[in-house]
Design a protein around this motif. Sequence first.
Motif, PDB file in Angstrom:
ATOM      1  N   CYS A  16       7.005  -9.730   6.201  1.00 61.00           N
ATOM      2  CA  CYS A  16       5.739  -9.659   5.482  1.00 61.00           C
ATOM      3  C   CYS A  16       6.014  -9.938   4.005  1.00 61.00           C
ATOM      4  O   CYS A  16       6.924  -9.350   3.413  1.00 61.00           O
ATOM      5  N   LYS A  18       4.426  -9.066   1.506  1.00 53.75           N
ATOM      6  CA  LYS A  18       4.034  -7.976   0.621  1.00 53.75           C
ATOM      7  C   LYS A  18       4.923  -6.740   0.777  1.00 53.75           C
ATOM      8  O   LYS A  18       5.453  -6.217  -0.187  1.00 53.75           O
ATOM      9  N   LEU A  29       1.656 -12.153   6.257  1.00 52.90           N
ATOM     10  CA  LEU A  29       1.271 -10.780   5.958  1.00 52.90           C
ATOM     11  C   LEU A  29       1.170  -9.996   7.252  1.00 52.90           C
ATOM     12  O   LEU A  29       0.627 -10.488   8.243  1.00 52.90           O
ATOM     13  N   CYS A  33      -1.038  -4.975   5.680  1.00 54.83           N
ATOM     14  CA  CYS A  33      -1.163  -5.572   4.349  1.00 54.83           C
ATOM     15  C   CYS A  33      -2.336  -6.545   4.288  1.00 54.83           C
ATOM     16  O   CYS A  33      -3.027  -6.633   3.264  1.00 54.83           O
ATOM     17  N   PHE A  34      -2.558  -7.265   5.369  1.00 56.80           N
ATOM     18  CA  PHE A  34      -3.680  -8.198   5.416  1.00 56.80           C
ATOM     19  C   PHE A  34      -5.004  -7.467   5.203  1.00 56.80           C
ATOM     20  O   PHE A  34      -5.879  -7.922   4.477  1.00 56.80           O
ATOM     21  N   SER A  90      -2.925  -6.753  -4.358  1.00 55.57           N
ATOM     22  CA  SER A  90      -2.477  -8.151  -4.320  1.00 55.57           C
ATOM     23  C   SER A  90      -1.478  -8.493  -5.421  1.00 55.57           C
ATOM     24  O   SER A  90      -0.801  -9.513  -5.357  1.00 55.57           O
ATOM     25  N   LEU A  93       2.218  -9.280  -4.533  1.00 51.38           N
ATOM     26  CA  LEU A  93       2.321 -10.551  -3.823  1.00 51.38           C
ATOM     27  C   LEU A  93       2.426 -11.710  -4.815  1.00 51.38           C
ATOM     28  O   LEU A  93       3.260 -12.611  -4.658  1.00 51.38           O
ATOM     29  N   SER A 105       7.422 -17.924  -0.230  1.00 49.44           N
ATOM     30  CA  SER A 105       6.027 -17.519  -0.033  1.00 49.44           C
ATOM     31  C   SER A 105       5.058 -18.676  -0.200  1.00 49.44           C
ATOM     32  O   SER A 105       3.905 -18.591   0.210  1.00 49.44           O
TER      33      SER A 105
END
Length: 242
Positions: A16, A18, A29, A33-34, A90, A93, A105
């Motif tokens: 992931c 994040k 994600l 986290c999504f 966010s 990220l 990413s």
Amino acid sequence: MSLFRNFINMILPPRCLKCGQVLGAQNGLCADCFKKISFIGEPLCYRCGRPFAAEMHLRSGVRLLCGACGKEKRPLFAMRRSAFLYNDESKKLILDFKFKDKTFSAETLANILYGAGRDIWPENPDVIIPVPIHWTRLLKRRYNQSALLVKYLSSRSAVSADYSSLVRQKNTVPQVQLVGAARRRNLLQAFAVKYPQNIKGKKIVLVDDVETTGSTLKECAKVLKKAGAAKIYALTLARTEN
């Protein structure tokens, strides 16, 4: 290639972006986290992409403008869109991608950005241009995160990328360190068009990572318009809530 990919995934399993949790498929994600990311969808201002209150219910096809866009007589942008809100959920990220060498990413984030531009692609833009960084900052960081997004976004959308026509000719103080009028003064004459013949008459998608006050995007748009751009669209991964 499939066997090679499986071997690589055994050594470096997809995670992931994040939280770092191991995923079963490619980098992305995780479900938790999504859910925490505040993705921007309708209802929103058709021109600037600012989200309206979720309680608003609009008929399909209705194009509303926010108060600021409604007052604009000669808007710089035909349309601006962002994928999600820039907030505590966010921020990591974005910052990991921008400052901590997590360039892997880029493809996943570009796919998210492609979805955010769903209203732009039917306009048939001619070229995608990243917001440039100064060469001294590029030497230090080793990559321009916006250019990485454009690389994958161009491939996904089949719209040509241009990395050289728009340049940053002034090494400015990071905008995050400034407020109000200081932000605008900081960006005066910061950008220039090196190859106006590549810009004239073109519909351009300008790409950056985060829109806060919009000052950087606006300064880029001004020089592109002066060079003869027909229309300018803006795509960013995130935008602040205000």
